[in-house]
Design a protein around this motif. Structure first.
Motif, short mmCIF file in Angstrom:
data_model
loop_
_atom_site.label_atom_id
_atom_site.label_comp_id
_atom_site.label_asym_id
_atom_site.label_seq_id
_atom_site.Cartn_x
_atom_site.Cartn_y
_atom_site.Cartn_z
N GLU A 109 0.88 -1.14 0.02
CA GLU A 109 0.00 0.03 0.04
C GLU A 109 0.80 1.47 0.12
O GLU A 109 0.53 2.26 -0.57
N ARG A 110 2.13 1.06 0.56
CA ARG A 110 3.00 2.46 0.73
C ARG A 110 4.10 2.33 -0.51
O ARG A 110 4.99 2.96 -0.41
N GLU A 111 3.83 1.62 -1.40
CA GLU A 111 4.42 1.14 -3.04
C GLU A 111 5.92 0.83 -2.73
O GLU A 111 6.80 1.15 -3.41
N GLY A 112 5.90 -0.17 -1.53
CA GLY A 112 7.09 -0.73 -1.08
C GLY A 112 7.30 -2.21 -2.20
O GLY A 112 6.28 -2.65 -2.65
N VAL A 113 8.68 -2.47 -1.68
CA VAL A 113 8.76 -3.95 -2.21
C VAL A 113 9.16 -4.78 -1.07
O VAL A 113 9.69 -4.51 -0.26
N VAL A 114 8.18 -6.09 -1.28
CA VAL A 114 8.28 -7.04 -0.13
C VAL A 114 9.45 -8.02 -0.49
O VAL A 114 9.39 -8.97 -1.28
N ILE A 115 10.18 -8.40 0.47
CA ILE A 115 11.30 -9.41 0.20
C ILE A 115 11.20 -10.16 1.45
O ILE A 115 11.31 -9.84 2.57
N ARG A 116 11.31 -11.44 1.23
CA ARG A 116 11.49 -12.43 2.41
C ARG A 116 13.02 -12.83 2.45
O ARG A 116 14.00 -13.25 1.99
N PRO A 117 13.72 -12.15 3.77
CA PRO A 117 15.09 -12.27 3.83
C PRO A 117 15.34 -13.52 4.33
O PRO A 117 14.54 -14.40 4.75
N HIS A 118 16.83 -13.92 4.07
CA HIS A 118 17.35 -15.09 4.37
C HIS A 118 16.42 -16.13 4.25
O HIS A 118 16.33 -16.98 5.25
N PHE A 119 15.91 -16.34 3.01
CA PHE A 119 14.74 -17.48 2.86
C PHE A 119 15.38 -18.65 3.06
O PHE A 119 16.51 -19.10 2.58
N PRO A 120 14.74 -19.63 3.52
CA PRO A 120 13.12 -19.65 4.19
C PRO A 120 13.09 -19.37 5.64
O PRO A 120 12.22 -19.54 6.03
N THR A 121 14.16 -19.48 6.41
CA THR A 121 14.17 -19.53 7.67
C THR A 121 14.08 -18.06 8.19
O THR A 121 14.60 -17.25 7.92
#
Length: 845
Positions: free
Chosen positions: A570-582
């Motif tokens: 909603e705030r125009e950001g990018v969603v990243i899953r860090p150190h995937f997947p733990t």
């Protein structure tokens, strides 16, 4: 001959250590805080600045001080020996408040040297020395900046130990100074060092009281309190006495050893031409040896004592090594060599070979024995512990580095000096031997590109950096050739980091094609972590929930990672899953609901093992195999000086003619035009389509032509093409090659994804050592309008969703029942989405 002679004052002490005087004589008045701290007065046999003294008894009730005050008799003490200096341990008191009398100069006493009879009549038989506050003597409670001009506080500054009971801020200074009760050492110079001093007379003055604790004669070279500059020396033991630095007992009696370590090794042509330059140096256990480097400062008359284990104790004249370049023990078995007798202050300019302009880099200078020479303002010993050093330094295994601007200053020894410069993955690391001339002031170095992917629209980014300031992040990013640094605020229990740096827009330090944006890493100890990059306006709070070790004890579960991701979008950001997947739990929820843009993949296997498979890749493949399109991104999770920014990074390709800004970078990530890398640069083409693109084929599929290429500054050993998680083609180089290529026609029978990955047997010596490698995002093939779907992988995801719901029902700290039901509803929604896909794929559920 012993250079020190302690003088016993036992029969001359006239006052107890407690200052409690007895008898009818005139009482000496001391300020209350002097007597109150009397328990801290040194006593017994002690050394200060390496000078041994015989002090008063431990029992404060017994006499242990010679106190001089106006109206009291003088005290004469026989000495009976020659000396270059008479060293006196003493202190004074003042009736004024300390802050009212900072200047000093008031006379408190006179100390008179009397020479033995038989002296020439042309020379006086005595020498009178006025004892003035802040000159020859000082108070017990001096304020900041109120130290002595000719006398030294008795406790010589010492380097701190890591286990010292000192607040962390003070511990970082590396030095301990002062004491609860300051006493002062004054070395009274004797102009007739070859003549016997018959006695010293201690004569009261007109000001406040003086207390003398001890007197020692020094007969040696130089002033006993004046130290030579701290420098580096090489200690060489006999060949039969090999030991480690930890087992070597080295003491400098009139000085300080600030560092002692084994000689890292002589620098030669092999070091200059090593194929792993730029990657640091592997940490290896220290083996017993006979050569050590000692960083030390001390008086000219200091003696270095060394003993290897239980071997023979040897003594070396420290001042001789400083003055003449080397010195030996009396048995000739050990020697001390002065490594840097001459230095010069140099202004260094590093030019980018492609532009001719100064450019920031990661720099390492060393002497011929491997000793690190830090640029000014950088640590000689880099602290790579968690959240303890964030000042533009880097430790890669056994090599220390400094991030420096395009022009910086450094003190270098005259003679041979060696340098390494690095700047990310598109510049050739430079190692070079330098000849530094006496008085040299300027040094110009050049670092050259071997690729310029920025010209082709590729943007390099680190998706995951902690703790450092935005300005430091910019400098380090420039030094590593990065265009974007995502600096993430977060919470660790009661510790909040970088929150004050959040602006909801690019940081003000962003410049010269390097952008810094402070986002957040939002974390839950069981559900997992998720990063909010480039959010405009208000940050996504709270950053952590659910208790330790992310949130604090008893913090309730108020949100899911999926909701955090929705707010970021909603705030125009990018969603990243860090150190995937733990930590592994909620991944199938937000991925199934379409709330994840990229997965941070930063582990690369050793090709020598025969496979490039890693847990993070296999988990990512599960989601790709169920038709979820999640881009491969790279980020370091930098939390210490043991990790370089961009050590694992994202390459994302902008649309043609698009300017570089965060929005366009985010657009490229969402489109999957990315690869993650710790060194190699990648190319992938499937029937002319590139990463993130889609190819449509009829039912039954067909054949596609796949081109994959990996290039790297360092040798690579394996390149693979992966289809639906299985390796379908590979090429390797036993010796290692800087370019690996594959061109294959591959049969596709149904909807698929196709990616490429590569690896090297070489490791980067991060705090978490990492093999060089890279992995592209896929090219997607859709057959008969049907997305790829793996029932077994979907079943795995459903198990994780059930696990998360079970945890919410049993162990979660509930905010309230209404919120608890809302959290579970999000998990059920993802579960229904997976069931829907299974149904469309004709699978029972």
């Amino acid at each position: 001959m012993d250079k020190f002679t302690r003088i016993s004052l036992t029969q001359y002490f006239n006052t107890p250590g407690s200052f409690q005087q007895r008898g009818r004589g005139k009482r000496v008045r001391w300020r209350a805080n002097v007597a109150e701290r009397s328990a801290h007065i040194p006593r017994g046999r002690q050394s200060f600045w390496g000078i041994p003294f015989s002090l008063g008894p431990a029992d404060l009730r017994k006499k242990g001080l010679i106190v001089l005050a106006e109206g009291q008799p003088e005290v004469e003490i026989p000495l009976g020996k020659p000396a270059t200096h008479v060293c006196i341990l003493h202190f004074c008191d003042t009736p004024e408040r300390p802050q009212d009398s900072a200047g000093g100069g008031e006379q408190y006493a006179e100390y008179v040297l009397h020479y033995a009879r038989g002296t020439s009549r042309r020379r006086p038989r005595k020498r009178v020395q006025s004892i003035r506050r802040r000159f020859e003597i000082n108070r017990t409670d001096v304020g900041w900046g109120d130290h002595g001009f000719a006398s030294a506080e008795a406790h010589m500054p010492q380097p701190t130990r890591e286990d010292a009971n000192i607040a962390w801020g003070r511990l970082q200074t590396g030095v301990v100074t002062g004491s609860p009760f300051s006493v002062w050492v004054y070395a009274l110079p004797n102009p007739r060092p070859d003549q016997e001093i018959e006695s010293i007379v201690l004569r009261p003055g007109p000001t406040g009281p003086v207390a003398i604790l001890g007197i020692t004669l020094y007969n040696g070279p130089g002033h006993p309190l004046r130290h030579v500059p701290r420098r580096v020396y090489k200690l060489v033991l006999p060949s039969s006495e090999k030991t480690t630095a930890a087992e070597l007992d080295a003491q400098l009696d009139m000085g300080v050893i600030t560092r002692l370590y084994a000689v890292p090794g002589r620098v030669d042509e092999r070091w200059l031409k090593a194929p792993d330059r730029g990657l640091g140096a592997q940490r290896k256990p220290e083996r017993p040896g006979r050569e050590f480097l000692i960083e030390a400062t001390g008086a000219e008359g200091a003696t270095l004592s060394v003993r290897a284990g239980k071997g023979k104790k040897r003594e070396i004249a420290f001042g001789e090594a400083f003055g003449k370049g080397r010195a030996r023990s009396s048995d000739r078995g050990a020697r001390l060599e002065f490594l840097q007798p001459r230095t010069t202050w140099v202004y260094v300019t590093v030019e980018d070979g492609s532009t001719g302009k100064p450019t920031p880099t990661r720099a390492h200078f060393r002497g011929p024995h491997g000793e690190y020479l830090p640029p000014y303002g950088h640590h000689a010993v880099v602290n790579d512990a968690w959240f303890e050093d964030y000042a533009g330094d880097l430790q890669l295994g056994d090599m220390s580095f400094a991030y420096v601007a395009g022009r910086f200053q450094i003190e270098l020894p005259v003679g041979d000096v060696y340098v390494e410069l690095s700047k990310g993955f598109e510049y050739q690391p430079l190692r070079k031997k330098l000849a530094i001339r006496p008085g040299q002031r300027e040094l110009r170095l050049r670092i050259n590109r071997w690729r310029n992917l920025r010209e082709q629209g590729w943007i390099t980014a680190d998706t995951h950096v902690h703790f450092i300031s935005p300005q430091t992040a910019w400098l380090e990013g420039q030094g590593e050739g990065l265009n974007l640094i995502n600096l993430l605020a977060s919470q660790w229990g009661r510790l909040f980091t970088n929150v004050a740096d959040i602006t909801g827009e690019p940081s003000g330090c962003s410049a010269d094609d390097t952008l810094v944006w402070v986002g957040t890493e939002n974390r839950h100890h069981l559900l997992g972590h998720i990063s909010m990059l480039g959010t405009y306006g208000d940050p996504v709070f709270p950053m952590c929930t659910g208790g330790p070790g992310e949130a604090y004890i008893g913090d309730p579960d108020v949100t899911t990672l999926t909701e955090w991701a929705q707010k970021c979008r909603e705030r125009e950001g990018v969603v990243i899953r860090p150190h995937f997947p733990t930590p592994v739990c909620e991944e199938p929820v937000y991925i199934a609901l379409g709330q994840l843009d990229g997965a941070e993949l930063r582990r690369y296997a050793d090709p020598a093992s025969g496979s490039l498979d890693e847990f993070c890749f296999r988990e990512w493949y599960r989601y790709l195999n169920c038709g979820f399109r999640v881009a491969a991104v790279g980020g370091t999770d930098k939390m210490s000086a043991g990790m370089p920014v961009g050590g694992a990074r994202t390459y994302a390709k902008l649309d043609p003619d698009e300017p570089f800004n965060f929005a366009n970078w985010g657009k490229a990530v969402r489109a999957g035009r990315t690869y993650t890398t710790s060194g190699p640069v990648m190319e992938l083409s499937v029937d002319g389509r590139s990463m993130g693109d889609e190819i449509r084929m009829p039912s039954g599929g067909g054949t596609v032509e796949v081109h994959a290429r990996a290039q790297c500054i360092w040798p690579m050993h394996l390149l693979e093409i992966v289809v639906n998680g299985e390796v379908v083609a590979s090429t390797s180089s036993r010796k290692g090659a800087k370019t690996l290529s594959l061109k294959r026609h591959i049969r596709i029978d149904g909807s698929s994804w196709i990616a490429a990955r590569c690896g090297s047997e070489l490791q980067v010596q991060h705090c978490w050592p990492l093999h060089l490698g890279a992995h592209t995002s896929p090219v997607y093939v859709i057959c008969d309008e049907q997305e790829i779907f793996s029932p077994s992988d979907a079943s795995y995801m459903l198990t994780l969703i059930d696990g998360g719901m079970t945890w919410l029902d049993t162990l979660s700290v509930r905010y309230d029942e209404r919120r608890h039901r809302q959290l579970k509803a999000i998990f059920r929604k993802a579960k229904n989405e997976l069931h829907r896909r299974m149904h469309e794929a004709g699978q029972p559920h």
